[in-house]
Design an enzyme around this catalytic site. Structure first.
Site, PDB file in Angstrom:
ATOM      1  N   GLN A   1      -3.524  52.292 -11.013  1.00  0.00           N
ATOM      2  CA  GLN A   1      -4.707  52.965 -10.469  1.00  0.00           C
ATOM      3  C   GLN A   1      -5.277  53.952 -11.493  1.00  0.00           C
ATOM      4  OE1 GLN A   1      -1.887  52.264  -8.810  1.00  0.00           O
ATOM      5  NE2 GLN A   1      -2.189  52.120  -6.593  1.00  0.00           N
TER       6      GLN A   1
ATOM      7  N   HIS B   1       3.532  41.705 -12.350  1.00  0.00           N
ATOM      8  CA  HIS B   1       4.837  42.360 -12.425  1.00  0.00           C
ATOM      9  C   HIS B   1       5.771  41.645 -13.403  1.00  0.00           C
ATOM     10  CE1 HIS B   1       3.598  44.649  -8.950  1.00  0.00           C
ATOM     11  NE2 HIS B   1       3.463  43.560  -8.224  1.00  0.00           N
TER      12      HIS B   1
ATOM     13  N   ARG C   1       8.049  50.671 -18.375  1.00  0.00           N
ATOM     14  CA  ARG C   1       7.930  49.306 -17.846  1.00  0.00           C
ATOM     15  C   ARG C   1       6.848  48.566 -18.617  1.00  0.00           C
ATOM     16  NH1 ARG C   1       4.278  49.720 -12.205  1.00  0.00           N
ATOM     17  NH2 ARG C   1       2.542  50.802 -13.192  1.00  0.00           N
TER      18      ARG C   1
ATOM     19  N   ASN D   1      -1.631  43.395 -10.590  1.00  0.00           N
ATOM     20  CA  ASN D   1      -0.481  43.924 -11.329  1.00  0.00           C
ATOM     21  C   ASN D   1       0.482  42.770 -11.589  1.00  0.00           C
ATOM     22  OD1 ASN D   1       1.449  45.532 -12.447  1.00  0.00           O
ATOM     23  ND2 ASN D   1       1.664  46.925 -10.703  1.00  0.00           N
TER      24      ASN D   1
ATOM     25  N   THR E   1     -32.920  21.998  -4.230  1.00  0.00           N
ATOM     26  CA  THR E   1     -31.851  22.485  -5.117  1.00  0.00           C
ATOM     27  C   THR E   1     -31.771  21.595  -6.358  1.00  0.00           C
ATOM     28  OG1 THR E   1     -30.030  21.220  -4.113  1.00  0.00           O
ATOM     29  CG2 THR E   1     -30.563  23.363  -3.130  1.00  0.00           C
ATOM     30  N   ASP E   2     -32.152  20.332  -6.218  1.00  0.00           N
ATOM     31  CA  ASP E   2     -32.172  19.448  -7.388  1.00  0.00           C
ATOM     32  C   ASP E   2     -33.206  19.926  -8.415  1.00  0.00           C
ATOM     33  OD1 ASP E   2     -31.075  16.899  -8.504  1.00  0.00           O
ATOM     34  OD2 ASP E   2     -33.216  16.410  -8.544  1.00  0.00           O
TER      35      ASP E   2
ATOM     36  N   PHE F   1       6.123  54.333 -13.540  1.00  0.00           N
ATOM     37  CA  PHE F   1       5.715  54.363 -12.130  1.00  0.00           C
ATOM     38  C   PHE F   1       6.826  54.999 -11.324  1.00  0.00           C
ATOM     39  CE2 PHE F   1       4.894  52.497  -7.860  1.00  0.00           C
ATOM     40  CZ  PHE F   1       3.629  53.038  -7.682  1.00  0.00           C
TER      41      PHE F   1
ATOM     42  N   LYS G   1     -28.575  25.786  -6.028  1.00  0.00           N
ATOM     43  CA  LYS G   1     -27.632  24.838  -6.641  1.00  0.00           C
ATOM     44  C   LYS G   1     -26.494  25.646  -7.250  1.00  0.00           C
ATOM     45  CE  LYS G   1     -28.313  20.589  -7.216  1.00  0.00           C
ATOM     46  NZ  LYS G   1     -28.253  19.702  -6.036  1.00  0.00           N
TER      47      LYS G   1
HETATM   48  O1  URC Z   1       0.875  50.953 -10.910  1.00  0.00           O
HETATM   49  C1  URC Z   1       1.366  50.672  -9.798  1.00  0.00           C
HETATM   50  N1  URC Z   1       0.698  51.016  -8.668  1.00  0.00           N
HETATM   51  C2  URC Z   1       1.182  50.742  -7.417  1.00  0.00           C
HETATM   52  O2  URC Z   1       0.533  51.077  -6.394  1.00  0.00           O
HETATM   53  C3  URC Z   1       2.395  50.046  -7.343  1.00  0.00           C
HETATM   54  N2  URC Z   1       3.147  49.596  -6.299  1.00  0.00           N
HETATM   55  C4  URC Z   1       4.224  48.964  -6.831  1.00  0.00           C
HETATM   56  O3  URC Z   1       5.123  48.402  -6.156  1.00  0.00           O
HETATM   57  N3  URC Z   1       4.202  49.018  -8.189  1.00  0.00           N
HETATM   58  C5  URC Z   1       3.059  49.684  -8.530  1.00  0.00           C
HETATM   59  N4  URC Z   1       2.529  50.000  -9.738  1.00  0.00           N
END
Ligand code: URC
Length: 296
Positions: free
Chosen positions: A218, A246, A175, A244, A57-58, A158, A12
């Protein structure tokens, strides 16, 4: 040509369970979504429709509610272990169980600055989760959280990425870094203070996100996982999925204005999706802990 039945499971999905602990004037609530899934000798129902070995499942759903009454739900890991072990121990042809639990958090409403006894507001979209797998006498626990939304307004760069003929992204040394953390971590063993461990794993990830000067999401992902594994020996591995979120600088030059990292457009899609696993080399075997779970 021979046709055979392959791997299968049934249960369930998304049983909504809310409990109220009314032992005193100050009520405690638990708000859970529970999914059960059983495996075993289930060939007969698939091949002939003979349901003699099918725990409905009930019935699985009813078991969730009955267990919530028979003893306090407690930590979601303990509740899931109790349910999973019950299905496997009580039903001969059921050899394995997977119990997923999501916990939805509620805060107490403050009245005149004091937490109210029995009125709550939904805390946030963040959810605590567990996935318990039982196979015979063995059990594995993978716990986690979803939708923990975080942002830092500086301390993130970055640059240094390859530029090919399709690259337009500007290099940046300052950023906004924002994401909604989904994390799952696998425990070594089942003798764990689940509540304390969850609180500490969450704290370690948040502190690392805040304090690491980041050169990529990463790098932040790995550092968050590493911090957890360094401090929490009960955790064997951790998997993170970090969208991410943005934040693009708005071009204010048409209005004769500068933009010194103050005005951003928060895009919701598309988004970069950074995912990874951080492991310790002396971890116990994963066994069936991740079986049929999404990789991240
Ligand atoms: O921290 C980031 N990793 C990426 O792999 C990536 N690629 C991207 O366009 N911006 C970012 N920022």
């Amino acid at each position: 040509m021979a046709i055979t039945l392959g791997p299968n499971q049934y249960g369930k999905a998304e049983v909504r369970l809310v409990t109220v602990n009314r032992t005193g004037p100050v009520h405690e609530i638990k708000d859970l979504t529970v999914s059960t899934s059983l495996r075993g000798d289930l060939a007969a129902t698939h091949l002939t429709g003979d349901n003699a070995g099918v725990l409905a499942t009930d019935t699985q759903k009813n078991t969730v509610y009955a267990f919530a009454k028979e003893s306090p739900v407690g930590e979601i890991e303990d509740f899931a272990l109790r349910l999973g072990r019950h299905f496997v121990r009580e039903h001969g042809n059921i050899t394995g169980a997977r119990v997923l639990v999501d916990e939805h958090a509620w805060d107490r409403i403050a009245v005149d600055g004091k937490p109210h006894e029995h009125s709550f507001s939904r805390a946030s979209d963040e959810k605590r989760s567990t996935a318990v797998t039982v196979d015979g006498e063995r059990a594995w626990v993978v716990s986690g959280l979803r939708d923990l939304v975080v942002l830092k307004s500086t301390g993130s760069e970055f640059h240094g990425f390859p530029h090919d003929k399709y690259t337009t992204l500007a290099e940046t040394d300052d950023r906004i870094l924002a994401t909604a953390v989904t994390a799952r971590w696998r425990y070594q063993g089942t003798d764990v203070d689940w509540s304390k461990s969850f609180t500490e794993v969450r704290r370690l990830m948040l502190e690392k996100f805040a304090t690491l000067h980041s050169y990529s999401l990463q790098q932040t992902l790995y550092a968050m996982g590493e911090a957890v594994l360094r401090e929490r020996p009960e955790v064997a591995e951790i998997r993170l999925s970090l969208p991410n979120r943005h934040h693009f600088l708005v071009d204010l030059t048409p209005f004769g204005l500068s933009n010194d990292n103050e005005v951003f457009y928060a895009a919701d899609r598309p988004y970069g999706l950074i995912e990874g696993t951080v492991l310790r080399d002396d971890a116990e075997e994963a066994g069936l802990a991740w079986h049929t779970l999404p990789t991240f």
